[in-house]
Write an enzyme that holds these catalytic residues in place. Structure first.
Site, PDB file in Angstrom:
ATOM      1  N   CYS A   1      -2.869  -2.422   9.388  1.00  0.00           N
ATOM      2  CA  CYS A   1      -3.335  -1.536   8.052  1.00  0.00           C
ATOM      3  C   CYS A   1      -4.043  -0.321   8.526  1.00  0.00           C
ATOM      4  O   CYS A   1      -3.925   0.580   7.996  1.00  0.00           O
ATOM      5  CB  CYS A   1      -4.087  -2.626   7.132  1.00  0.00           C
TER       6      CYS A   1
ATOM      7  N   PHE B   1      -6.162  -6.822  -0.931  1.00  0.00           N
ATOM      8  CA  PHE B   1      -7.074  -6.441   0.254  1.00  0.00           C
ATOM      9  C   PHE B   1      -7.079  -7.349   1.061  1.00  0.00           C
ATOM     10  O   PHE B   1      -8.252  -8.010   1.530  1.00  0.00           O
ATOM     11  CB  PHE B   1      -8.182  -6.200  -0.536  1.00  0.00           C
ATOM     12  N   LEU B   2      -6.049  -8.132   1.600  1.00  0.00           N
ATOM     13  CA  LEU B   2      -5.911  -9.333   2.355  1.00  0.00           C
ATOM     14  C   LEU B   2      -6.149  -8.950   3.820  1.00  0.00           C
ATOM     15  O   LEU B   2      -5.794  -7.968   4.344  1.00  0.00           O
ATOM     16  CB  LEU B   2      -4.734 -10.173   2.094  1.00  0.00           C
TER      17      LEU B   2
ATOM     18  N   THR C   1       0.743  -1.281  -0.066  1.00  0.00           N
ATOM     19  CA  THR C   1       0.008  -0.098   0.141  1.00  0.00           C
ATOM     20  C   THR C   1       0.842   1.325  -0.057  1.00  0.00           C
ATOM     21  O   THR C   1       1.549   1.444   1.038  1.00  0.00           O
ATOM     22  CB  THR C   1      -0.868  -0.017   1.344  1.00  0.00           C
TER      23      THR C   1
ATOM     24  N   ALA D   1     -19.514  -2.164  17.337  1.00  0.00           N
ATOM     25  CA  ALA D   1     -18.781  -1.120  18.091  1.00  0.00           C
ATOM     26  C   ALA D   1     -17.893  -1.624  19.093  1.00  0.00           C
ATOM     27  O   ALA D   1     -18.035  -2.951  19.804  1.00  0.00           O
ATOM     28  CB  ALA D   1     -20.004  -0.282  18.798  1.00  0.00           C
TER      29      ALA D   1
ATOM     30  N   LYS E   1      -7.635  -8.254  16.846  1.00  0.00           N
ATOM     31  CA  LYS E   1      -8.943  -8.819  16.437  1.00  0.00           C
ATOM     32  C   LYS E   1      -8.593 -10.205  16.778  1.00  0.00           C
ATOM     33  O   LYS E   1      -7.327 -10.644  16.793  1.00  0.00           O
ATOM     34  CB  LYS E   1      -9.364  -8.665  14.789  1.00  0.00           C
TER      35      LYS E   1
ATOM     36  N   PHE F   1     -18.837  -4.463   9.499  1.00  0.00           N
ATOM     37  CA  PHE F   1     -18.068  -3.286   9.929  1.00  0.00           C
ATOM     38  C   PHE F   1     -18.891  -2.428  10.670  1.00  0.00           C
ATOM     39  O   PHE F   1     -18.757  -0.982  10.574  1.00  0.00           O
ATOM     40  CB  PHE F   1     -17.276  -2.663   8.945  1.00  0.00           C
ATOM     41  N   LEU F   2     -19.880  -2.950  11.434  1.00  0.00           N
ATOM     42  CA  LEU F   2     -20.765  -2.123  12.245  1.00  0.00           C
ATOM     43  C   LEU F   2     -20.722  -2.646  13.731  1.00  0.00           C
ATOM     44  O   LEU F   2     -21.633  -2.476  14.389  1.00  0.00           O
ATOM     45  CB  LEU F   2     -22.072  -1.942  11.863  1.00  0.00           C
TER      46      LEU F   2
ATOM     47  N   LYS G   1      -7.189   1.494  -3.091  1.00  0.00           N
ATOM     48  CA  LYS G   1      -6.837   0.877  -1.885  1.00  0.00           C
ATOM     49  C   LYS G   1      -7.021   1.540  -0.561  1.00  0.00           C
ATOM     50  O   LYS G   1      -7.672   1.048   0.135  1.00  0.00           O
ATOM     51  CB  LYS G   1      -5.383   0.280  -1.953  1.00  0.00           C
TER      52      LYS G   1
END
Ligand code: UDX
Length: 433
Positions: free
Chosen positions: A243, A134-135, A108, A235, A304, A232-233, A187
Site C-alpha cells: 500500500c 483501511f485494513l 484504492t 525509525a 513488516k 508510526f514513529l 484514503k
C-alpha cells in the site's frame, strides 16, 4: 483485501459470494483455507463456508443479480507511478449490461475515478459508492470488526445509507458520509500521511546520529503530545508493502497530472529509499569499504512482522544491493513466501544457523524471534568483524556488544562519521520566503 470484507459481511449475517478468478487461489479458499497469512481470517473461514453463508465463485456474472457488489481488487503501480486500474475496469465492464444494484468501491483508486465510473454505471442502472478500506495486513479482519471510521462517498444519500445499513447496529464507529472524491482522497491522504510520519522520524534518526541523540527517546517525547500521538514513529530502513509505496506514488502522480505538485510527498518517497542506502553504506564502511566476497546474514524479509508478504519490502532492496556488490548472502525469515533469488541466496531454517561464519548480520524486519536469540551463544560463531546492523531498532544492542559484536543502528546516536550530502540552505531567501 476482499476476503476479509467477505468474511466480515458473512459474519454479520449477509449471504456473501467471494469472486476469485485465479483458480489456484480459489481452490485454497474453497478448501477452507486462506492463501496468505491472515491469522484471524483463517480461523473463521472454514466455519463460514460450512455454515453456507459464504460461497466461492469464479466470475462476477455467476453471482448476479445481487444487492451490492464490493470491488476489492488490486490497483498496483504502473511503471510511471500511476495506479493500474485494469482489474477495476475489468469488474466494472462485467457489471455493465447486467441487472443493476450498488457497486461499492473498496479498492484504492485515484480521486476522480469514481465520478467517471458512476456516470458509466448509472447508464446500466447501477449506483456507485466509494467506500475505501483501511485494513492492515495481518490484522485485516480485526480492522473490519473494529474500524476507526467508516467512509462512505456517494452523490446519492440513499445509496450511502444502503451501504451504511450493511453494518447494522453491531459496528459502533464514526461514519463519515461524503462525496465520492472526498472519500477517495481521504484514503490516499491517510496512507500518505502515515508514510510521511515514518519518513519524518527517519530523517530525525539520521539527525540523531549526527548529534548523538537517541531517536527512540525523541519519538517517545514527541508522541506524548496528544496532538502528535505515539504511533508510526518507529525509525528504520523505511516503509514497504502493498500500500504505502504504491499509494504515495499514485497520489504524487495525480498531483503532477493536475498541476498540484506534492512537494512533501516527493520528499517522503525520497527519504524512504535513502534509509536503505544509509544502512548499506554503514555496513560497507564497517567491513572496510567493500562487500565483495563478504558473508552476510539477513534477518527478516517481509515488509513488516506478522505477514508473509514481501511486496516492496525494503529488505528486498537491501539484499539486491548486497548481491550487486558481490556479497555472499544467507537469509532468514519465519514467514516470507516465495523469494526472488532461487539457489543464489540460501535460506536458513533458524536465525542462529545463518550466523555461522557470517561477518555481518543485517536485521531488516523486527520479528520477535530475533529478540529471543541469545547473543553470547551466537556471536562466537560469527567471523570477524562480527557486525550486527539493526535496521529496525529490534535488538537489545548492549547484549550484542557485551557478546563481542560491533553494533550499527539507525538513530541510536552512535557517531557514524558520515555526511550524507550537502544540506540545502534553510535560510528564508533560499526557500523563496
Ligand atoms: C497500511 C495502512 O496502515 C492501512 O491502513 C492501509 O489500509 C494499507 O496500508 P499495511 O501495509 O498493512 O497497512 O502496513 P503498516 O502496518 O501500516 O506498515 C507499513 C510500513 O510502514 C511497514 O513496512 C512498516 O514496517 C513501516 N513502518 C510503520 C515503519 O517503518 N515505522 C512505523 O513507525 C510504522
Amino acid at each position: 483485501m476482499g476476503a476479509a470484507s467477505a468474511a466480515f459481511l458473512a459474519e454479520l449475517g449477509h449471504h456473501v459470494s467471494l469472486v476469485e478468478r485465479d483458480p489456484d487461489r480459489r481452490s485454497v479458499f474453497e478448501a477452507g483455507q486462506v492463501p496468505f497469512r491472515e491469522p484471524l481470517l483463517a480461523e473463521h473461514w472454514r466455519a463460514l463456508l460450512e455454515r453456507g453463508v459464504l460461497r466461492m465463485a469464479s466470475a462476477v456474472g455467476d453471482v448476479l443479480p445481487c444487492d451490492q457488489v464490493w470491488i476489492a481488487v488490486g490497483t498496483p503501480s504502473l511503471p510511471d507511478g500511476r495506479a493500474d486500474l485494469s482489474q477495476v475496469e475489468s469488474v466494472v465492464s462485467d457489471l455493465e449490461g447486467t441487472p443493476g444494484g450498488i457497486c461499492v468501491m473498496r479498492s484504492t483508486v485515484p480521486p476522480g475515478t469514481g465520478t467517471s465510473l458512476s456516470t458509466r454505471l448509472a447508464k446500466h442502472g447501477w449506483g456507485y459508492v466509494a467506500h475505501p478500506e483501511f485494513l492492515r495486513e495481518g490484522l485485516a479482519l480485526d480492522d473490519m470488526e473494529r474500524p476507526s471510521r467508516l467512509v462512505i462517498g456517494s452523490s446519492d444519500h440513499e445509496l450511502s445509507e444502503s451501504v451504511k445499513a450493511v453494518y447494522g447496529e453491531q459496528v459502533q464507529v464514526p461514519v463519515v458520509l461524503t462525496t465520492v472524491a472526498s472519500a477517495e482522497l481521504a484514503k490516499l491522504a491517510s496512507n500518505a500521511f502515515l508514510a510521511a510520519r515514518v519518513s519524518f522520524i527517519n530523517e530525525m534518526a539520521l539527525l540523531s546520529d549526527a548529534v548523538g541523540a537517541d531517536v527512540r527517546v525523541v519519538a517517545q517525547v514527541m508522541g506524548m503530545d496528544e496532538r502528535i500521538g505515539p504511533r508510526f514513529l518507529e525509525a528504520g530502513i523505511g516503509y514497504g508493502g502493498s500500500c504505502f509505496p504504491k499509494d504515495t506514488r499514485a497520489l504524487g502522480s495525480l498531483g503532477e497530472d493536475l498541476g498540484v505538485p506534492l512537494t512533501i510527498l516527493r520528499s517522503v518517497i525520497e527519504v524512504n529509499s535513502r534509509m536503505q542506502r544509509v544502512l548499506i553504506r554503514r555496513v560497507r564502511q564497517a567491513l572496510g569499504g567493500s562487500f565483495s566476497g563478504a558473508s552476510i546474514a539477513v534477518w527478516g524479509l517481509t515488509f513488516k512482522p506478522g505477514t508473509d508478504d514481501v511486496r516492496e519490502s525494503p529488505s528486498l532492496t537491501v539484499v539486491n544491493s548486497l548481491l550487486a556488490e558481490h556479497a555472499n548472502v544467507i537469509v532468514h525469515d519465519p514467514a516470507a513466501g516465495v523469494l526472488p533469488w532461487g539457489a543464489q541466496v540460501p535460506r536458513a531454517k533458524e536465525p542462529e544457523e545463518s550466523l555461522i561464519g557470517a561477518q555481518a548480520v543485517l536485521v531488516l524486519t523486527a520479528w520477535p524471534a530475533y529478540q529471543r536469540v541469545v547473543p553470547a551463544e551466537v556471536v562466537p560463531s560469527m567471523q570477524m568483524p562480527r557486525i550486527v546492523a539493526d535496521g529496525r531498532g529490534a535488538l537489545r544492542a548492549d547484549d550484542w556488544r557485551h557478546a563481542g559484536a560491533t553494533v550499527i543502528g539507525i538513530g541510536t546516536g552512535q557517531p557514524v562519521g558520515e555526511r550524507v550530502r550537502e544540506a540545502t540552505p534553510f535560510r528564508a531567501e533560499a526557500l523563496g520566503a
